[in-house]
Scaffold this motif. Structure first.
Motif, PDB file in Angstrom:
ATOM      1  N   LYS A 143       0.841  -1.197   0.000  1.00 32.58           N
ATOM      2  CA  LYS A 143       0.000   0.000   0.000  1.00 32.58           C
ATOM      3  C   LYS A 143       0.882   1.255   0.000  1.00 32.58           C
ATOM      4  CE  LYS A 143      -3.103  -3.196   1.231  1.00 32.58           C
ATOM      5  NZ  LYS A 143      -2.796  -4.641   1.261  1.00 32.58           N
ATOM      6  N   ALA A 144       0.376   2.332  -0.571  1.00 28.74           N
ATOM      7  CA  ALA A 144       1.135   3.578  -0.637  1.00 28.74           C
ATOM      8  C   ALA A 144       1.422   4.103   0.776  1.00 28.74           C
ATOM      9  CB  ALA A 144       0.366   4.627  -1.437  1.00 28.74           C
ATOM     10  N   ARG A 145       2.586   4.655   0.944  1.00 29.73           N
ATOM     11  CA  ARG A 145       2.959   5.192   2.262  1.00 29.73           C
ATOM     12  C   ARG A 145       1.979   6.289   2.688  1.00 29.73           C
ATOM     13  NH1 ARG A 145       7.572   3.362   4.204  1.00 29.73           N
ATOM     14  NH2 ARG A 145       9.116   2.432   2.796  1.00 29.73           N
ATOM     15  N   GLY A 146       1.619   6.257   3.947  1.00 29.70           N
ATOM     16  CA  GLY A 146       0.687   7.237   4.476  1.00 29.70           C
ATOM     17  C   GLY A 146      -0.765   6.880   4.270  1.00 29.70           C
ATOM     18  N   LEU A 147      -1.042   5.848   3.490  1.00 26.20           N
ATOM     19  CA  LEU A 147      -2.417   5.385   3.247  1.00 26.20           C
ATOM     20  C   LEU A 147      -3.348   6.552   2.925  1.00 26.20           C
ATOM     21  CD1 LEU A 147      -2.749   2.786   6.166  1.00 26.20           C
ATOM     22  CD2 LEU A 147      -1.760   2.463   3.895  1.00 26.20           C
ATOM     23  N   PRO A 148      -3.088   7.285   1.843  1.00 29.91           N
ATOM     24  CA  PRO A 148      -3.912   8.460   1.527  1.00 29.91           C
ATOM     25  C   PRO A 148      -5.333   8.077   1.127  1.00 29.91           C
ATOM     26  CG  PRO A 148      -2.433   7.954  -0.292  1.00 29.91           C
ATOM     27  CD  PRO A 148      -2.020   7.059   0.842  1.00 29.91           C
ATOM     28  N   ASP A 149      -6.256   9.014   1.311  1.00 36.72           N
ATOM     29  CA  ASP A 149      -7.641   8.790   0.887  1.00 36.72           C
ATOM     30  C   ASP A 149      -7.700   8.501  -0.609  1.00 36.72           C
ATOM     31  OD1 ASP A 149      -8.591   9.161   3.413  1.00 36.72           O
ATOM     32  OD2 ASP A 149      -9.506  11.116   3.051  1.00 36.72           O
ATOM     33  N   PRO A 206      -7.756   7.037 -12.234  1.00 40.86           N
ATOM     34  CA  PRO A 206      -7.234   5.871 -12.954  1.00 40.86           C
ATOM     35  C   PRO A 206      -6.617   4.861 -12.003  1.00 40.86           C
ATOM     36  CG  PRO A 206      -5.709   7.700 -13.120  1.00 40.86           C
ATOM     37  CD  PRO A 206      -6.946   8.239 -12.443  1.00 40.86           C
ATOM     38  N   PHE A 207      -6.580   3.607 -12.447  1.00 44.57           N
ATOM     39  CA  PHE A 207      -5.985   2.551 -11.628  1.00 44.57           C
ATOM     40  C   PHE A 207      -4.570   2.915 -11.192  1.00 44.57           C
ATOM     41  CE2 PHE A 207      -3.075  -1.013 -11.357  1.00 44.57           C
ATOM     42  CZ  PHE A 207      -3.678  -1.799 -10.395  1.00 44.57           C
ATOM     43  N   THR A 208      -3.840   3.573 -12.067  1.00 46.75           N
ATOM     44  CA  THR A 208      -2.441   3.888 -11.765  1.00 46.75           C
ATOM     45  C   THR A 208      -2.275   4.785 -10.550  1.00 46.75           C
ATOM     46  OG1 THR A 208      -2.601   5.647 -13.426  1.00 46.75           O
ATOM     47  CG2 THR A 208      -1.619   3.562 -14.127  1.00 46.75           C
ATOM     48  N   ASP A 209      -3.352   5.452 -10.099  1.00 42.30           N
ATOM     49  CA  ASP A 209      -3.281   6.322  -8.927  1.00 42.30           C
ATOM     50  C   ASP A 209      -3.807   5.656  -7.653  1.00 42.30           C
ATOM     51  OD1 ASP A 209      -2.268   8.262 -10.568  1.00 42.30           O
ATOM     52  OD2 ASP A 209      -4.106   9.459 -10.659  1.00 42.30           O
ATOM     53  N   ALA A 210      -4.354   4.455  -7.755  1.00 37.20           N
ATOM     54  CA  ALA A 210      -4.957   3.815  -6.586  1.00 37.20           C
ATOM     55  C   ALA A 210      -3.888   3.498  -5.543  1.00 37.20           C
ATOM     56  CB  ALA A 210      -5.675   2.533  -7.004  1.00 37.20           C
ATOM     57  N   PRO A 211      -4.019   4.004  -4.323  1.00 32.89           N
ATOM     58  CA  PRO A 211      -2.947   3.842  -3.339  1.00 32.89           C
ATOM     59  C   PRO A 211      -2.855   2.442  -2.737  1.00 32.89           C
ATOM     60  CG  PRO A 211      -4.793   5.012  -2.366  1.00 32.89           C
ATOM     61  CD  PRO A 211      -5.117   4.854  -3.820  1.00 32.89           C
ATOM     62  N   GLY A 250      -1.027  -1.961  -7.096  1.00 32.91           N
ATOM     63  CA  GLY A 250      -0.023  -1.737  -8.125  1.00 32.91           C
ATOM     64  C   GLY A 250       1.169  -0.885  -7.725  1.00 32.91           C
ATOM     65  N   GLN A 251       1.524  -0.881  -6.464  1.00 32.53           N
ATOM     66  CA  GLN A 251       2.671  -0.085  -6.036  1.00 32.53           C
ATOM     67  C   GLN A 251       3.975  -0.697  -6.568  1.00 32.53           C
ATOM     68  OE1 GLN A 251       2.005   2.903  -4.341  1.00 32.53           O
ATOM     69  NE2 GLN A 251      -0.020   2.192  -4.994  1.00 32.53           N
ATOM     70  N   PRO A 252       4.932   0.122  -6.981  1.00 30.79           N
ATOM     71  CA  PRO A 252       6.144  -0.412  -7.621  1.00 30.79           C
ATOM     72  C   PRO A 252       6.904  -1.427  -6.778  1.00 30.79           C
ATOM     73  CG  PRO A 252       6.015   1.976  -7.899  1.00 30.79           C
ATOM     74  CD  PRO A 252       4.914   1.597  -6.954  1.00 30.79           C
ATOM     75  N   GLN A 253       6.895  -1.262  -5.451  1.00 30.92           N
ATOM     76  CA  GLN A 253       7.679  -2.151  -4.598  1.00 30.92           C
ATOM     77  C   GLN A 253       7.167  -3.586  -4.615  1.00 30.92           C
ATOM     78  OE1 GLN A 253       6.134   0.649  -3.824  1.00 30.92           O
ATOM     79  NE2 GLN A 253       7.298   1.945  -2.408  1.00 30.92           N
ATOM     80  N   ILE A 254       5.954  -3.782  -5.096  1.00 27.23           N
ATOM     81  CA  ILE A 254       5.377  -5.124  -5.084  1.00 27.23           C
ATOM     82  C   ILE A 254       6.178  -6.088  -5.956  1.00 27.23           C
ATOM     83  CG2 ILE A 254       3.773  -4.957  -7.057  1.00 27.23           C
ATOM     84  CD1 ILE A 254       1.628  -6.124  -5.214  1.00 27.23           C
ATOM     85  N   ARG A 293       0.393  -2.099 -18.600  1.00 26.97           N
ATOM     86  CA  ARG A 293       0.775  -2.053 -17.185  1.00 26.97           C
ATOM     87  C   ARG A 293       0.691  -3.451 -16.561  1.00 26.97           C
ATOM     88  NH1 ARG A 293       0.263   1.865 -12.968  1.00 26.97           N
ATOM     89  NH2 ARG A 293       1.260   0.967 -11.126  1.00 26.97           N
ATOM     90  N   LEU A 294      -0.306  -4.233 -16.965  1.00 22.03           N
ATOM     91  CA  LEU A 294      -0.430  -5.608 -16.472  1.00 22.03           C
ATOM     92  C   LEU A 294       0.805  -6.427 -16.839  1.00 22.03           C
ATOM     93  CD1 LEU A 294      -2.161  -7.855 -15.168  1.00 22.03           C
ATOM     94  CD2 LEU A 294      -3.210  -8.221 -17.406  1.00 22.03           C
ATOM     95  N   ALA A 295       1.393  -6.141 -17.992  1.00 20.63           N
ATOM     96  CA  ALA A 295       2.567  -6.894 -18.440  1.00 20.63           C
ATOM     97  C   ALA A 295       3.740  -6.755 -17.480  1.00 20.63           C
ATOM     98  CB  ALA A 295       2.966  -6.450 -19.842  1.00 20.63           C
ATOM     99  N   ASP A 296       3.735  -5.743 -16.618  1.00 21.60           N
ATOM    100  CA  ASP A 296       4.811  -5.593 -15.635  1.00 21.60           C
ATOM    101  C   ASP A 296       4.863  -6.775 -14.672  1.00 21.60           C
ATOM    102  OD1 ASP A 296       5.568  -3.169 -16.700  1.00 21.60           O
ATOM    103  OD2 ASP A 296       4.430  -1.962 -15.260  1.00 21.60           O
ATOM    104  N   TRP A 297       3.754  -7.465 -14.510  1.00 22.46           N
ATOM    105  CA  TRP A 297       3.705  -8.597 -13.588  1.00 22.46           C
ATOM    106  C   TRP A 297       4.375  -9.847 -14.172  1.00 22.46           C
ATOM    107  CZ3 TRP A 297       1.253  -4.476 -12.107  1.00 22.46           C
ATOM    108  CH2 TRP A 297       0.912  -4.307 -10.775  1.00 22.46           C
ATOM    109  N   VAL A 298       4.581  -9.888 -15.475  1.00 20.08           N
ATOM    110  CA  VAL A 298       5.105 -11.096 -16.117  1.00 20.08           C
ATOM    111  C   VAL A 298       6.403 -10.826 -16.878  1.00 20.08           C
ATOM    112  CG1 VAL A 298       2.966 -12.416 -16.235  1.00 20.08           C
ATOM    113  CG2 VAL A 298       3.447 -10.698 -17.997  1.00 20.08           C
TER     114      VAL A 298
END
Length: 575
Positions: A234-240, A254-259, A262-266, A297-302
């Motif tokens: 989860k994004a640091r600070g758990l923003p609204d 957009p999904f890319t902003d959901a805290p 999809g965080q990069p550290q995952i 963006r999904l391709a980042d998982w594979v």
């Protein structure tokens, strides 16, 4: 348009995807999802079990599959169908024992079927030992740091730490009562309140799940389907967050902003898991359940150092529209080819309305993703069945991996008239019935034409009721019928392997686009699906398979019908 093989050189082909030269099994695999509670009940208690799966493996072997994927069978209070795990390294007694699991793996191996299991790393059950210890520990303790505990955002602590909502409805936070009897901190649960999220920023959580991976790898599993694989960090600070609870993109959010997704550290987690699996022989795999958009963006998982596969939910959700379906297939292959990964295709699973039902519904039908009830407009079963067979045949002709959900090979629909008083999905209860949930696609399978539960259980018991007209859809009823959905799947899966379609190529057959068809050439097979309202004349080529084998006009492809045609020398049209 009637043509011969030689005249097919005039067909306009647009190459999109080259043949896969990598022989690894998972790149072209067919994997069959087993939902254990509903597959086969051998001990007669009305709930499916591991012994029941083992007993019917021969039936699955006839489908020419590469692996089965088992939904959770570990100990659980079953508040969410087993996705609330209380012990990751054992078998729930309702399903059997670890010895039963070992017997299942051995029996599957004898049939050259691999066993993949569900792993649920985002959350566990409130009954898990680690969470029980966290509840009795003090705020700020190491025990609580394994989960996501926070103080309320106002001085009295009465307001939850942020505005996040649960996937199942209602807030994503629950307040606990501390040891002194007073209301205290809140814990995060992106799903049901009985499913607290782990804190994956804590190294001890990562160590624990590596232990879990090794436990099952040592018992011979071929890999893991990773539940909610996009949500661990989860994004640091758990923003609204003002967007959808599931992170799905909407205007302004957009999904890319959901805290919470999809965080990069995952990706560091999955890089490490890939290293763990590489220590074992037999090409063990990871498959992500990652509801991520857009497809690139999904391709980042594979990527090569992370997971092997990920579900293609864009394809599952595609409408009955040739332009949109072609766009999604094109985008999928381009995105996954760019990272050297195979694309996977799926039409149904345990979380969505079965595609036989979805494709029989009018457009804009309420609750298409949350089940249908007796008060809703009912699907056209004949239309849904016809479209589902055609869609399945198209999917099985695509290059890449395929996931099948138990019962789709029988053409099973959802139970759309299920009484509300038997529903068990937490979505139904958390929303006060506003969302019906997923029980309709989880109904126990029909095996025989007679009996109280149509062969699911010898005692006739069944944890969810079956529709009254499922006898004709049972495996027994379909086994010897050449026009049945079961016969279509058997034939298509055998031909898929014979013609190497899973590791094949794809070139769009442009001449069929103007006719509201989806058409492509994969190796030596021309795959066509008519999504229009008028019949289309077929090329004069040998027919390998049709979704409607009883047609009386073999030279025409009717609406809601698909076919596979054979080219003796595809090199004359597509190198």
């Amino acid at each position: 348009m009637s043509t011969t093989s030689g005249e097919l050189q005039s067909l306009r082909l647009t190459p999109l995807h080259a043949r896969d030269q990598d022989p690894k099994w998972w790149r072209s695999s067919v994997i069959y999802q087993v939902y254990p509670r509903s597959f086969r009940d051998l001990d007669g208690d009305g709930v499916g079990d591991l012994a029941g799966i083992t007993a019917e493996l021969g039936q699955l072997g006839q489908l020419d599959i590469d692996a089965i994927w088992l939904s959770p069978f570990q100990p659980s209070p079953h508040r969410d169908g087993g996705y609330d795990v209380s012990d990751y390294c054992d078998v729930d007694p309702v399903f059997g024992t670890l010895e039963d699991f070992d017997a299942l793996v051995a029996a599957a191996e004898a049939l050259s079927i691999r066993v993949i299991i569900d792993l649920v790393p985002n959350h566990c059950s409130v009954e898990h030992t680690l969470f029980r210890q966290a509840l009795t520990a003090v705020p700020g303790s190491p025990e609580r740091d394994l989960f996501i505990f926070r103080d309320g955002q106002d001085p009295s602590g009465e307001l939850p730490p942020n505005n996040w909502q649960s996937h199942f409805g209602g807030p994503a936070w629950t307040r606990v009562v501390e040891a002194d009897g007073e209301p205290g901190q809140w814990y995060l649960h992106l799903f049901d309140s009985s499913q607290p999220d782990f804190n994956w920023d804590n190294e001890l959580v990562r160590v624990e799940f590596e232990r879990v991976l090794r436990f099952w790898l040592d018992r011979g599993v071929a890999g893991f389907r990773v539940d909610v694989a996009h949500a661990l960090i989860k994004a640091r600070g758990l923003p609204d967050w003002g967007g959808r609870a599931d992170g799905g993109s909407i205007p302004g959010y957009p999904f890319t902003d959901a805290p919470m997704f999809g965080q990069p550290q995952i990706h560091d987690i999955y890089r490490r898991w890939r290293e763990v699996l590489a220590e074992y022989d037999g090409e063990r795999i990871l498959c992500a359940e990652a509801s991520v958009d857009p497809l690139d963006r999904l391709a980042d998982w594979v990527r090569p150092d992370q997971m092997h596969q990920t579900f293609n939910f864009s394809y599952l959700a595609a409408p009955w529209d040739p332009t949109e379906l072609r766009r999604i297939i094109t985008s999928s292959l381009e995105a996954f080819d760019a990272v050297g990964a195979p694309t996977t295709w799926v039409l149904s699973n345990h979380d969505v309305v079965r595609h036989t039902t979805r494709l029989g519904l009018p457009e804009n039908t309420p609750r298409p993703g949350d089940g249908l009830g007796p008060e809703d407009e009912q699907p056209d079963h004949l239309l849904g069945t016809r479209r589902a067979k055609a869609a399945s045949l198209l999917m099985l002709g695509l290059p890449g991996g395929v996931y099948l959900y138990q019962g789709e090979e029988l053409g099973l629909p959802d139970h759309t008239t299920m009484p509300h008083d038997v529903r068990q999905d937490p979505t139904y209860h958390r929303t006060g019935g506003d969302r019906l949930g997923r029980d309709g696609c989880r109904v126990p399978l029909p095996w025989t034409t007679t009996g109280g539960s149509l062969g699911f259980s010898a005692t006739g018991q069944s944890w969810l009721p079956q529709p009254s007209d499922w006898s004709e859809l049972s495996r027994q009823a379909q086994r010897e019928n050449p026009a049945s959905t079961l016969s279509l799947y058997r034939a298509a899966l055998a031909l898929r392997r014979t013609h190497g379609l899973g590791c094949g190529s794809l070139a769009w057959a442009e001449d069929f686009t103007a006719r509201n068809c989806v058409g492509f050439l994969n190796n030596d097979v021309l795959v066509l699906l008519n999504m229009g309202t008028t019949a289309v004349e077929l090329p004069d080529l040998p027919v390998l398979l049709r979704s409607d084998p009883e047609t009386d006009t073999p030279y025409l492809l009717h609406p809601e019908e698909s076919t596979w045609l054979h080219l003796d020398d595809p090199a004359t049209t597509y190198p």
